[in-house]
Design an enzyme around this catalytic site. Structure first.
Site, PDB file in Angstrom:
ATOM      1  N   GLN A  95      35.993  23.880  56.098  1.00 34.10           N
ATOM      2  CA  GLN A  95      36.907  24.640  55.252  1.00 34.10           C
ATOM      3  C   GLN A  95      36.617  26.134  55.271  1.00 34.10           C
ATOM      4  O   GLN A  95      37.333  26.911  54.636  1.00 34.10           O
ATOM      5  CB  GLN A  95      36.826  24.120  53.815  1.00 34.10           C
ATOM      6  CG  GLN A  95      37.235  22.667  53.668  1.00 34.10           C
ATOM      7  CD  GLN A  95      36.905  22.095  52.294  1.00 34.10           C
ATOM      8  OE1 GLN A  95      36.521  22.809  51.372  1.00 34.10           O
ATOM      9  NE2 GLN A  95      37.036  20.785  52.165  1.00 34.10           N
ATOM     10  N   HIS A 159      34.222  23.722  50.113  1.00 36.94           N
ATOM     11  CA  HIS A 159      34.443  24.217  48.752  1.00 36.94           C
ATOM     12  C   HIS A 159      34.086  25.695  48.588  1.00 36.94           C
ATOM     13  O   HIS A 159      33.263  26.066  47.750  1.00 36.94           O
ATOM     14  CB  HIS A 159      33.661  23.371  47.750  1.00 36.94           C
ATOM     15  CG  HIS A 159      34.130  21.956  47.672  1.00 36.94           C
ATOM     16  ND1 HIS A 159      33.711  21.092  46.681  1.00 36.94           N
ATOM     17  CD2 HIS A 159      34.972  21.219  48.450  1.00 36.94           C
ATOM     18  CE1 HIS A 159      34.283  19.903  46.866  1.00 36.94           C
ATOM     19  NE2 HIS A 159      35.050  19.975  47.936  1.00 36.94           N
ATOM     20  N   GLU A 252      43.985  19.335  39.202  1.00 42.59           N
ATOM     21  CA  GLU A 252      44.315  19.927  37.911  1.00 42.59           C
ATOM     22  C   GLU A 252      45.086  21.235  38.048  1.00 42.59           C
ATOM     23  O   GLU A 252      44.970  21.945  39.045  1.00 42.59           O
ATOM     24  CB  GLU A 252      43.024  20.262  37.137  1.00 42.59           C
ATOM     25  CG  GLU A 252      42.110  19.092  36.865  1.00 42.59           C
ATOM     26  CD  GLU A 252      40.805  19.528  36.223  1.00 42.59           C
ATOM     27  OE1 GLU A 252      40.027  18.638  35.823  1.00 42.59           O
ATOM     28  OE2 GLU A 252      40.548  20.758  36.112  1.00 42.59           O
ATOM     29  N   TYR A 262      35.193  24.832  32.241  1.00 46.32           N
ATOM     30  CA  TYR A 262      36.222  23.851  32.565  1.00 46.32           C
ATOM     31  C   TYR A 262      35.657  22.484  32.962  1.00 46.32           C
ATOM     32  O   TYR A 262      36.394  21.618  33.420  1.00 46.32           O
ATOM     33  CB  TYR A 262      37.161  24.436  33.630  1.00 46.32           C
ATOM     34  CG  TYR A 262      38.004  25.533  33.020  1.00 46.32           C
ATOM     35  CD1 TYR A 262      39.244  25.267  32.474  1.00 46.32           C
ATOM     36  CD2 TYR A 262      37.496  26.824  32.889  1.00 46.32           C
ATOM     37  CE1 TYR A 262      39.993  26.260  31.853  1.00 46.32           C
ATOM     38  CE2 TYR A 262      38.223  27.821  32.272  1.00 46.32           C
ATOM     39  CZ  TYR A 262      39.472  27.534  31.752  1.00 46.32           C
ATOM     40  OH  TYR A 262      40.201  28.515  31.114  1.00 46.32           O
ATOM     41  N   TYR A 273      33.925   9.434  45.614  1.00 46.26           N
ATOM     42  CA  TYR A 273      34.498   9.033  46.894  1.00 46.26           C
ATOM     43  C   TYR A 273      33.880   7.744  47.428  1.00 46.26           C
ATOM     44  O   TYR A 273      34.562   6.944  48.055  1.00 46.26           O
ATOM     45  CB  TYR A 273      34.305  10.141  47.932  1.00 46.26           C
ATOM     46  CG  TYR A 273      35.169  11.356  47.689  1.00 46.26           C
ATOM     47  CD1 TYR A 273      36.532  11.346  47.976  1.00 46.26           C
ATOM     48  CD2 TYR A 273      34.615  12.519  47.164  1.00 46.26           C
ATOM     49  CE1 TYR A 273      37.323  12.463  47.754  1.00 46.26           C
ATOM     50  CE2 TYR A 273      35.398  13.641  46.940  1.00 46.26           C
ATOM     51  CZ  TYR A 273      36.748  13.608  47.241  1.00 46.26           C
ATOM     52  OH  TYR A 273      37.520  14.712  47.010  1.00 46.26           O
TER      53      TYR A 273
END
Length: 381
Positions: A95, A159, A252, A262, A273
């Site tokens: 990513q 991430h 979300e 949060y 997973y």
């Protein structure tokens, strides 16, 4: 999918009528997509983009597009593309790579003509999410400045978060994901991972950040407990909305406020997973609940706030893109809550990476593909 016999002529006519990029050549992908309030026309403006990640519209109508392998590409009005020189060497595994883009909000005054971009910076076999800025000169980036690097390098590939959004006071929000391998980092406020940061336009710390007087919390942190925000928008009123990846479900929409936690990974509506078991509690005291949890895996990326007269019945709504779901959703707001949802696109362009409202009132999207494209969405004629 339907195509007219002369898509370019029809597109130019529509653009002239709407005042939307009339000189921008386009291929019509779908003449008419029905939605609750209006029919839409989907057009492709440029193709051959390598895993595009973000776009920024220049005042002259051209686009900058970041490509994850490390290219920054200029898209001309005729759809032709030019890769710019001067981009730092990124680590493009998984990513990681060249990620979000944002123009300085005072672009055009000469002094503040800066392009801001986030990227995965390599170091000793690991990577960190970094923020830089540069000026655009011809076909090159010049005066490249590294403004911020997260405090801890870690294993590459996952991430990075990395959306940017300007607040009305000229400060810059930047998301950083939990980096994947150790989710608990999102609850460690001595670590930038799993947070939203608030920075000055030179990468410094605003003196009114929520934790600047707490020696145990990093001064840049604005919120904590964020798993991996890949959509973020600030409204004209200064409200901050973010779309965030959950694990195996639990994606979300969050209403972002200074100093809030949060919850990730202590609070989540997703599942592990491997085991399929719930991760954390649904809600805990002292932690902010999401404004909306999707009932399916959206895999959110890209978020826009509709304000253009082009879409009068969508005024004030959010548009959220999805990767795995390949959907574009319209979300209706009531204060800090999401009250309704409508699917606008479903598989029309594949994995949706970015969604933006242009200065011309049209909507622009990127798909995440090795041969990706830039698309435009306008009302059908």
């Amino acid at each position: 999918m339907h195509k007219p016999c002369n898509p370019l002529a029809a597109t130019l006519l529509l653009g002239t009528m709407l005042g939307i990029g009339s000189a921008q050549a386009a291929d019509v992908i779908d003449e008419r997509i029905a939605t609750d309030y209006l029919d839409l026309r989907l057009e492709r403006l440029a193709s051959g983009l390598e895993n595009p990640w973000a776009l920024a519209m220049l005042p002259d109508g051209r686009f900058l597009v970041s490509e994850r392998p490390g290219h920054l590409t200029l898209v001309e009005a005729d759809g032709s593309t030019t890769r710019l020189d001067g981009v730092p060497e990124v680590h493009s595994r998984g990513q990681g790579g060249l990620l979000d883009l944002a123009l300085h909000p005072s672009w055009g005054d000469g002094e503040h003509d800066w392009v801001y971009f986030t990227w995965s910076k390599p170091g000793n076999g690991n990577t960190a999410t970094a923020l830089s800025r540069a000026r655009l000169e011809g076909e090159s980036l010049v005066e490249v400045e590294e403004l911020f690097v997260q405090d801890r390098y870690s294993g590459p590939g996952r991430h990075y978060g990395s959306r940017l959004a300007w607040l009305p006071d000229g400060t810059l929000l930047m998301s950083i994901g939990d980096r994947g391998s150790n989710p608990e980092r999102a609850q460690d406020k001595s670590d930038h991972a799993g947070s939203v940061l608030r920075l000055t336009d030179t990468g410094g710390v605003p003196d009114d950040n929520p934790f600047v007087d707490d020696p145990e919390i990093l001064d840049e942190i604005y919120t904590a407990g964020n798993r991996n925000i890949q959509g973020m928008i600030v409204t004209a009123d200064g409200d901050i909305w973010a779309s965030e990846h959950g694990p195996r479900g639990g994606d979300e929409i969050n209403f972002i406020e200074a100093g809030e936690n949060y919850g990730w990974p202590e609070v989540s509506q997703g599942r592990d997973y491997g085991t399929g078991e719930p991760i954390g509690a649904d809600s805990l005291p002292g932690m902010r609940d999401p404004a909306h949890v999707f009932e399916f895996t959206l895999a959110p990326s890209g978020l826009a706030h509709v304000t253009a007269d082009t879409f009068p019945d969508w005024q004030g709504d959010l548009l959220a893109g999805g990767l795995r779901s390949e959907r574009l959703l319209r979300l209706t707001l009531d204060g800090s809550d999401v009250v309704t949802s409508e699917t606008i696109l479903d598989g029309h362009i594949g994995r949706i990476r970015d969604v933006r409202q242009g200065d011309d009132g049209a909507l622009y999207l990127l798909n995440d593909d090795p041969q990706g494209s830039l698309y435009r969405l306008v009302p059908a004629d």
